[in-house]
Write an enzyme that holds these catalytic residues in place. Sequence first.
Site, PDB file in Angstrom:
ATOM      1  N   ASP A  53       0.841  -1.200   0.000  1.00  0.00           N
ATOM      2  CA  ASP A  53       0.000   0.000   0.000  1.00  0.00           C
ATOM      3  C   ASP A  53       0.879   1.255   0.000  1.00  0.00           C
ATOM      4  O   ASP A  53       0.376   2.379  -0.093  1.00  0.00           O
ATOM      5  CB  ASP A  53      -1.016  -0.006   1.157  1.00  0.00           C
ATOM      6  CG  ASP A  53      -0.362  -0.075   2.516  1.00  0.00           C
ATOM      7  OD1 ASP A  53       0.868  -0.205   2.600  1.00  0.00           O
ATOM      8  OD2 ASP A  53      -1.110   0.005   3.531  1.00  0.00           O
ATOM      9  N   SER A  54       2.198   1.055   0.039  1.00  0.00           N
ATOM     10  CA  SER A  54       3.125   2.167  -0.194  1.00  0.00           C
ATOM     11  C   SER A  54       2.883   2.769  -1.582  1.00  0.00           C
ATOM     12  O   SER A  54       3.333   3.882  -1.864  1.00  0.00           O
ATOM     13  CB  SER A  54       4.580   1.696  -0.069  1.00  0.00           C
ATOM     14  OG  SER A  54       4.795   0.517  -0.830  1.00  0.00           O
ATOM     15  N   ASP A  92      -1.155  -6.045  -0.401  1.00  0.00           N
ATOM     16  CA  ASP A  92      -1.385  -5.421   0.901  1.00  0.00           C
ATOM     17  C   ASP A  92      -2.860  -5.105   1.072  1.00  0.00           C
ATOM     18  O   ASP A  92      -3.468  -4.479   0.188  1.00  0.00           O
ATOM     19  CB  ASP A  92      -0.617  -4.090   0.940  1.00  0.00           C
ATOM     20  CG  ASP A  92       0.384  -4.028   2.063  1.00  0.00           C
ATOM     21  OD1 ASP A  92       0.325  -4.868   2.981  1.00  0.00           O
ATOM     22  OD2 ASP A  92       1.240  -3.121   2.011  1.00  0.00           O
ATOM     23  N   LYS A 122      -1.288  -9.458   2.596  1.00  0.00           N
ATOM     24  CA  LYS A 122      -0.539  -9.065   3.794  1.00  0.00           C
ATOM     25  C   LYS A 122      -1.407  -8.122   4.603  1.00  0.00           C
ATOM     26  O   LYS A 122      -2.109  -7.281   4.030  1.00  0.00           O
ATOM     27  CB  LYS A 122       0.777  -8.379   3.401  1.00  0.00           C
ATOM     28  CG  LYS A 122       1.522  -7.773   4.589  1.00  0.00           C
ATOM     29  CD  LYS A 122       2.952  -7.404   4.249  1.00  0.00           C
ATOM     30  CE  LYS A 122       3.147  -6.033   3.659  1.00  0.00           C
ATOM     31  NZ  LYS A 122       2.649  -4.906   4.483  1.00  0.00           N
ATOM     32  N   GLU A 124      -1.467  -5.800   8.534  1.00  0.00           N
ATOM     33  CA  GLU A 124      -0.642  -5.296   9.629  1.00  0.00           C
ATOM     34  C   GLU A 124      -1.275  -5.615  10.982  1.00  0.00           C
ATOM     35  O   GLU A 124      -2.506  -5.601  11.112  1.00  0.00           O
ATOM     36  CB  GLU A 124      -0.480  -3.769   9.499  1.00  0.00           C
ATOM     37  CG  GLU A 124       0.226  -3.351   8.219  1.00  0.00           C
ATOM     38  CD  GLU A 124       0.416  -1.837   8.103  1.00  0.00           C
ATOM     39  OE1 GLU A 124       0.035  -1.085   9.048  1.00  0.00           O
ATOM     40  OE2 GLU A 124       0.939  -1.400   7.061  1.00  0.00           O
ATOM     41  N   GLU A 190       9.374  -4.658  10.289  1.00  0.00           N
ATOM     42  CA  GLU A 190       9.834  -3.364   9.767  1.00  0.00           C
ATOM     43  C   GLU A 190      10.406  -2.489  10.878  1.00  0.00           C
ATOM     44  O   GLU A 190       9.776  -2.309  11.931  1.00  0.00           O
ATOM     45  CB  GLU A 190       8.647  -2.646   9.079  1.00  0.00           C
ATOM     46  CG  GLU A 190       9.035  -1.293   8.502  1.00  0.00           C
ATOM     47  CD  GLU A 190       8.023  -0.713   7.520  1.00  0.00           C
ATOM     48  OE1 GLU A 190       7.030  -1.399   7.183  1.00  0.00           O
ATOM     49  OE2 GLU A 190       8.243   0.432   7.092  1.00  0.00           O
TER      50      GLU A 190
HETATM   51  O1  KIV Z   1       3.607  -1.173   1.638  1.00  0.00           O
HETATM   52  C1  KIV Z   1       4.776  -1.591   1.600  1.00  0.00           C
HETATM   53  O2  KIV Z   1       5.552  -1.292   0.693  1.00  0.00           O
HETATM   54  C2  KIV Z   1       5.225  -2.459   2.675  1.00  0.00           C
HETATM   55  C3  KIV Z   1       6.674  -2.791   2.735  1.00  0.00           C
HETATM   56  C4  KIV Z   1       7.463  -1.618   3.122  1.00  0.00           C
HETATM   57  C5  KIV Z   1       6.962  -3.955   3.609  1.00  0.00           C
HETATM   58  O3  KIV Z   1       4.445  -2.865   3.489  1.00  0.00           O
END
Ligand code: KIV
Length: 272
Positions: A53-54, A92, A122, A124, A190
């Site tokens: 989600d970055s 994510d 993924k 969190e 992280e």
């Molecule tokens: O969203 C992302 O890019 C991440 C990584 C930094 C692990 O969760």
Amino acid sequence: MSTEREQPRKKVTPALLRKMKEKGRKVVMLTAYDWLLAGLLEEAGVDILLVGDSAGMVVHGFPDTLPVTMDLMLAHTAAVARAARSAMVVADMPFLSYQVNPDEALRNAGRFLQEAGADGVKLEGGKRVAGLVERLVEAGIPVMGHLGLTPQSVKTTGYSLQGGTEDEAGRLLEEARVLEEAGIFSLVLEKVPASLAEKAASELKVPVIGIGAGPSCDGQVLVTQDMLGLFPTFKPKFVRRYAELGNQILDAVKRFARDVRSGDFPGPKESF
Ligand code: KIV
């Protein structure tokens, strides 16, 4: 220990990742948000393409990951999945797509597999998401955990190092154990002290993939645009730059503009 994937490349699955850990082979994970770059990462032999989600910050210019939506993540994931062959595609789950209630979370996680072609998701958090992890895994959805600095909690934790005190480290290790018990196939850690990541990697059977978590993790992940130097002025301590593409792009575009303005482009070779 080999540094490259064996040929021919097998599809990366949770079972293969577990085997890699048992054999001491490091897992290579990078973020991917689009078809073009994902294809290059696939060709280079990256094991896991993380549709992070970055993307919200890197591609869309949001200040953090909180504005990222399911629609946005589904579109990025589908583009990446079209380029993936042997790499595992992990999507994510964006903020509020899994926190509201378990039914909604299951439906949203399932959409990544059913509509976008992801191989897993993924999310969190630790104990608070353990029940949900069990439910998703039971439904056949591979889940990667994410502990330490969790960017979706930035409004409460900021971007500082996590697990820095003995108490915090103990709590984080306990959360990792609970997630493993719940069925995650891998865990992202992280921005935590290297010593804590080392303990987690040696205790857990699933691969621990670090970002700013030292060298003892079972694998490493970076945001691709960071390691390619696409942000010339942004260089966190945990990033190693393997290229300076930001400066190269600036230079190339300036040269193009100069050639257009001078009338040098297009020349005879570029004309019909
Ligand atoms: O969203 C992302 O890019 C991440 C990584 C930094 C692990 O969760």
